[in-house]
Design a protein around this motif. Structure first.
Motif, PDB file in Angstrom:
ATOM      1  N   VAL A   1       0.847  -1.185   0.000  1.00 36.85           N
ATOM      2  CA  VAL A   1       0.000   0.000   0.000  1.00 36.85           C
ATOM      3  C   VAL A   1       0.890   1.244   0.000  1.00 36.85           C
ATOM      4  CG1 VAL A   1      -1.797   1.281   1.229  1.00 36.85           C
ATOM      5  CG2 VAL A   1      -1.813  -1.231   1.249  1.00 36.85           C
ATOM      6  N   GLY A   2       0.743   2.070  -1.024  1.00 41.50           N
ATOM      7  CA  GLY A   2       1.445   3.343  -1.062  1.00 41.50           C
ATOM      8  C   GLY A   2       0.540   4.454  -0.559  1.00 41.50           C
TER       9      GLY A   2
ATOM     10  N   VAL B   1      -2.736   2.769  -4.148  1.00 37.07           N
ATOM     11  CA  VAL B   1      -2.237   4.044  -3.635  1.00 37.07           C
ATOM     12  C   VAL B   1      -3.398   4.780  -2.979  1.00 37.07           C
ATOM     13  CG1 VAL B   1      -1.259   6.297  -4.220  1.00 37.07           C
ATOM     14  CG2 VAL B   1      -0.403   4.242  -5.337  1.00 37.07           C
ATOM     15  N   ILE B   2      -3.128   5.370  -1.815  1.00 37.53           N
ATOM     16  CA  ILE B   2      -4.140   6.149  -1.105  1.00 37.53           C
ATOM     17  C   ILE B   2      -3.594   7.554  -0.896  1.00 37.53           C
ATOM     18  CG2 ILE B   2      -5.546   6.341   0.990  1.00 37.53           C
ATOM     19  CD1 ILE B   2      -5.132   3.319   1.394  1.00 37.53           C
TER      20      ILE B   2
ATOM     21  N   VAL C   1      -6.387   3.263  -7.089  1.00 38.24           N
ATOM     22  CA  VAL C   1      -6.413   4.313  -6.068  1.00 38.24           C
ATOM     23  C   VAL C   1      -7.655   4.166  -5.204  1.00 38.24           C
ATOM     24  CG1 VAL C   1      -6.577   6.821  -5.669  1.00 38.24           C
ATOM     25  CG2 VAL C   1      -5.135   5.932  -7.521  1.00 38.24           C
ATOM     26  N   ILE C   2      -7.474   4.297  -3.896  1.00 39.93           N
ATOM     27  CA  ILE C   2      -8.600   4.509  -2.985  1.00 39.93           C
ATOM     28  C   ILE C   2      -8.579   5.998  -2.663  1.00 39.93           C
ATOM     29  CG2 ILE C   2      -9.695   3.963  -0.792  1.00 39.93           C
ATOM     30  CD1 ILE C   2      -8.283   1.282  -0.828  1.00 39.93           C
ATOM     31  N   GLU C   3      -9.583   6.707  -3.127  1.00 41.83           N
ATOM     32  CA  GLU C   3      -9.570   8.172  -3.058  1.00 41.83           C
ATOM     33  C   GLU C   3     -10.143   8.676  -1.738  1.00 41.83           C
ATOM     34  OE1 GLU C   3     -11.463  11.990  -5.496  1.00 41.83           O
ATOM     35  OE2 GLU C   3     -11.683   9.949  -6.259  1.00 41.83           O
ATOM     36  N   THR C   4      -9.340   9.422  -1.012  1.00 40.78           N
ATOM     37  CA  THR C   4      -9.871  10.186   0.116  1.00 40.78           C
ATOM     38  C   THR C   4     -10.153  11.593  -0.383  1.00 40.78           C
ATOM     39  OG1 THR C   4      -7.695  10.912   0.881  1.00 40.78           O
ATOM     40  CG2 THR C   4      -8.537   8.828   1.765  1.00 40.78           C
TER      41      THR C   4
END
Length: 416
Positions: free
Chosen positions: A122-123, A203-204, A223-226
């Protein structure tokens, strides 16, 4: 692509990939022991962390960094203790790895189980806040993932000290080398991370709109977008005045530099106590930017523009709009909101039902402050961020959200 294609992050990513193969098989007891060791090491070596942080804060202040950003950057003995406590809290939480999400026996006798497994490598790209370094490392390790951390240049001394403390303690406790790594704090390292498909699994991003936009648009890695937190509080005509004042003040002033701080106040036109509410905000030091109706209710309100409705202030500023009705509030939020947290203060069950059904956000607060949108406050422990997207995970990104699933199909010589 191989590690050789990424001169800045390739070696760390390759080590992380090997570490992830070990981490996914480690028992909970080993991971928990490492988290305890990391927490103890942070407290024992707090002085060196605080010294590094003081240098970062001094340099940032000299560069003219706003106080709201300095607050995000700054560590104190209490904050170091807080992040150590967050690691200990992770120990008390269930390990999601191996959980059976669902299972059944098919008509042909095959046993089917959907089981939680780590994501892998996980980046995490984030700005300013060094507490994210600790939270992200702890969450990734507990959920069986290796972590590649790319913090901001403004916090690089602090992050370097933190990762040195965490990795030394984790490896002594039995975790593989490379489980946590700090990447160079330059723009090029982000570019490599976003293109390291095959080495990095997800990538988060956690930070401002420009950072998140870059990651989402440029990444070849999933990508998991916050998201940013342009959060609203809507005060309905049925709201209790004292409750509304307490919730609005807490939502805006409790800690202005965080993503769940309220940025816009929406008030029903029939709310008679608007002048009192605006006076309370002004007396708390809030600079108000409002429409004509808000300006008529209080002399100190500055004229608002579209930029005010769109802005995540992260400061003691708040936009104020008077709306004709609840649909008007929903229309405003639909246009200007970021999908993070939206709150309603109301006594009317119909108004509450219409708001919760009509607003599109990761969290909807009913008669409660927006400041509660937080993994710790939800009982999830530390979090990497608040996801505002609609795929994979939404809301606080805690331990279960850092896993994927595998279907395990067990037969007894079954063939098709």
């Amino acid at each position: 692509m191989s590690a050789d294609d990424f001169p800045l992050i390739g070696a760390a990513a390759a080590r992380a990939r090997e570490a992830a193969r070990v981490l996914r098989t480690l028992p909970t007891e080993t991971k928990d022991a490492a988290l305890v060791a990391m927490a103890e090491a942070l407290l024992e070596r707090a002085d060196e962390v605080l010294a590094a942080n003081a240098a970062d804060v001094e340099a940032a202040a000299a560069d003219g960094t706003p106080e709201s950003v300095l607050d995000r950057l700054r560590l104190t003995p209490a904050r170091v203790s807080g992040v150590a406590d967050a690691l200990r809290q992770l120990v008390a939480l269930p390990d999601p790895v191996g959980d059976v999400v669902r299972g059944s026996t098919l008509a042909n006798g095959l046993q089917l189980r959907q089981v939680r497994v780590p994501l892998g490598v996980v980046g995490i790209v984030y700005e300013a806040r060094p507490n994210v370094t600790v939270d992200a490392a702890g969450l990734c390790l507990k959920s069986g993932n290796a972590a590649l951390l790319r913090g901001s240049a403004s916090a690089h001394r602090t992050n370097t000290a933190l990762v040195a403390v965490l990795t030394e303690a984790a490896e002594k406790a039995g975790l593989p080398a490379g489980s946590v790594a700090l990447l160079p704090a330059d723009r090029a390292s982000v570019g490599e991370l976003l293109n390291a498909r095959g080495l990095v699994d997800v990538v988060i991003p956690r930070g401002g709109a420009s950072l998140i936009q870059r990651v989402v648009t440029e990444s070849r890695v999933p990508v998991i977008e916050t998201g940013v937190g342009n959060c609203h509080v809507y005060v309905d005509a049925s709201a209790d005045p004292a409750m509304a004042e307490a919730i609005v003040l807490n939502s805006k002033t409790h800690r202005v530099s965080v993503c769940n701080s309220a940025e816009t106040l929406l008030v029903h036109r029939d709310v008679a106590f608007l002048p009192r509410l605006l006076t309370a905000l002004a007396e708390a030091g809030v600079t108000l930017h409002g429409d004509d109706a808000a300006r008529a209710a209080h002399d100190g309100v500055l004229p608002a523009t579209d930029e005010d409705w769109a802005t995540e202030y992260l400061s003691l500023d708040m936009a104020v709009r008077v709306v004709d009705d609840l649909p008007g509030a929903l229309d405003h939020i639909s246009r200007w909101g970021s999908g993070h947290s939206e709150a309603i203060v109301a006594d009317s069950a119909r108004a509450i039902a219409d708001f919760t059904a009509g607003v599109d956000a990761a969290a909807v607060l009913v008669n409660a402050s927006t400041r509660f949108t937080d993994g710790g406050e939800f009982g999830f422990g530390a979090e990497i961020g608040i996801s505002t997207q609609k795929l994979h995970a939404r809301g606080p990104l805690g331990l279960p959200e850092l896993t994927s699933t595998t279907y395990v199909v067990t037969g007894s010589g079954h063939t098709r």
